[in-house]
Design an enzyme around this catalytic site. Sequence first.
Site, PDB file in Angstrom:
ATOM      1  N   ASP A 134       0.794  -1.233   0.000  1.00 43.88           N
ATOM      2  CA  ASP A 134       0.000   0.000   0.000  1.00 43.88           C
ATOM      3  C   ASP A 134       0.827   1.284   0.000  1.00 43.88           C
ATOM      4  OD1 ASP A 134      -2.411   1.475   0.032  1.00 43.88           O
ATOM      5  OD2 ASP A 134      -2.254   1.715   2.187  1.00 43.88           O
ATOM      6  N   LEU A 169      -4.381  -5.879  -0.357  1.00 42.20           N
ATOM      7  CA  LEU A 169      -3.459  -6.257  -1.425  1.00 42.20           C
ATOM      8  C   LEU A 169      -2.024  -5.888  -1.063  1.00 42.20           C
ATOM      9  CD1 LEU A 169      -5.544  -4.842  -4.428  1.00 42.20           C
ATOM     10  CD2 LEU A 169      -5.444  -7.239  -3.683  1.00 42.20           C
ATOM     11  N   CYS A 198     -22.312   6.999  -4.620  1.00 43.30           N
ATOM     12  CA  CYS A 198     -21.224   7.781  -4.011  1.00 43.30           C
ATOM     13  C   CYS A 198     -21.775   9.101  -3.471  1.00 43.30           C
ATOM     14  CB  CYS A 198     -20.122   8.051  -5.027  1.00 43.30           C
ATOM     15  SG  CYS A 198     -18.759   9.030  -4.349  1.00 43.30           S
ATOM     16  N   GLN A 220      -9.391  11.813   6.218  1.00 42.99           N
ATOM     17  CA  GLN A 220      -7.990  11.747   6.648  1.00 42.99           C
ATOM     18  C   GLN A 220      -7.279  13.103   6.593  1.00 42.99           C
ATOM     19  OE1 GLN A 220      -5.919   8.178   4.963  1.00 42.99           O
ATOM     20  NE2 GLN A 220      -7.876   7.803   3.970  1.00 42.99           N
ATOM     21  N   ARG A 281      -2.218   9.783  24.685  1.00 42.19           N
ATOM     22  CA  ARG A 281      -1.976   8.458  25.256  1.00 42.19           C
ATOM     23  C   ARG A 281      -3.237   7.592  25.155  1.00 42.19           C
ATOM     24  NH1 ARG A 281       0.357   7.124  31.368  1.00 42.19           N
ATOM     25  NH2 ARG A 281       0.271   4.852  31.175  1.00 42.19           N
TER      26      ARG A 281
END
EC number: 1.17.99.6
Length: 378
Positions: A134, A169, A198, A220, A281
């Site tokens: 990846d 993969l 979508c 992200q 933490r």
Amino acid sequence: MRIDELKQEIIDYSKEIGIDKIGFASADVFSELRERLRRQQELNYQSGFEKGTIEERTEPARLLPEAQSIISIAIAYPSRIKNQIRSTKEERRGIFARASWGIDYHVVLRDRLEKLSNFIKEKYPDAVNKVMVDTGELSDRAVAERAGIGFSGKNTSIITKEFGSFVYLGELITNLPFIPDDPVTDSCGDCRKCLDACPTGALVQGGQLNAQRCIAFLTQTKDFLPEEFRSKIGNRIYGCDTCQQVCPYNKGVDFHLHPEFEPDPEIAKPKLKPMLRMSNREFKEKFGHLSGAWRGKKPLQRNALLALAHYKDQTAVEEITTVMKEDPRPMIRGTAAWSLGKIGTSEAFDAIRDAMKFEKDEHVLFEMEKGLKFELQP
């Protein structure tokens, strides 16, 4: 040992170490992919997470000068949580995409590929191998397609006959000249369910993705989420499975073959409010083993705020108000303000107005103003 005999031994060994599919491809230049990547670049459809130049991503010999073959592997992961838990009005939950359930797949696949590499070197000491999962330059999907693991669907996922598209993969480039396997000839045909489903129209056409609009990418990012996407996120904390969920090839597909990928319901579907003020933490202890933790807690906490806004969770107003007033990160404070406005109680609007008296950051103030605009909507 003859190379064809070694190939069969590798196939047999791969099953012993928990590889679900394996295929062999040539290390020739990926010419078609190269043109597609250039087109993606021209259209600004790339995510920015891609590694290497277009040449490095399409010419295996740039990564391993002796390259003659590429071994592609696939490992199946679950699509359903066995002990399902659900949100309640008092405790709303988010969701991590299926590809982030269990232990980080990069770790698991790299382990399998390293074992495969060592096995090859034991049998053929002159072998030279390079393992990638990846994060390497090569396109895992392009390699898997060439190696006959599956075909590339309109949702840009590799779709296998046995496991649908719910597979991880990885690949191993080698100097050994294995006879290539034949690519799979199946296709999506006229089906366009993933394109129609979508949420953001990121699937521009069959097999082409505008990563800048893809929710899996957007979850992200570390900055303020563009407003047009905030209501599209839903309760997603990391990633998006919509284009896989609607795929007919995935109907009824759910494999629990590897304990490493078995989801803990409390982690795969975490409670949202506790995520908001989680320390580094605490975040690492709870989510650090997930592939979805690679960008740190900041984007996931932002997504948790947006998920609470999606639910219009009035029980979260006090918690979000504390975040808006006390969090040191402007993006989190601003998103909290917008989310309070979206929830829309009088208490939420009063909290925004009160916080505006002390806020200095212009970006946060802008988000506070946007939050207050919800008060004017019917």
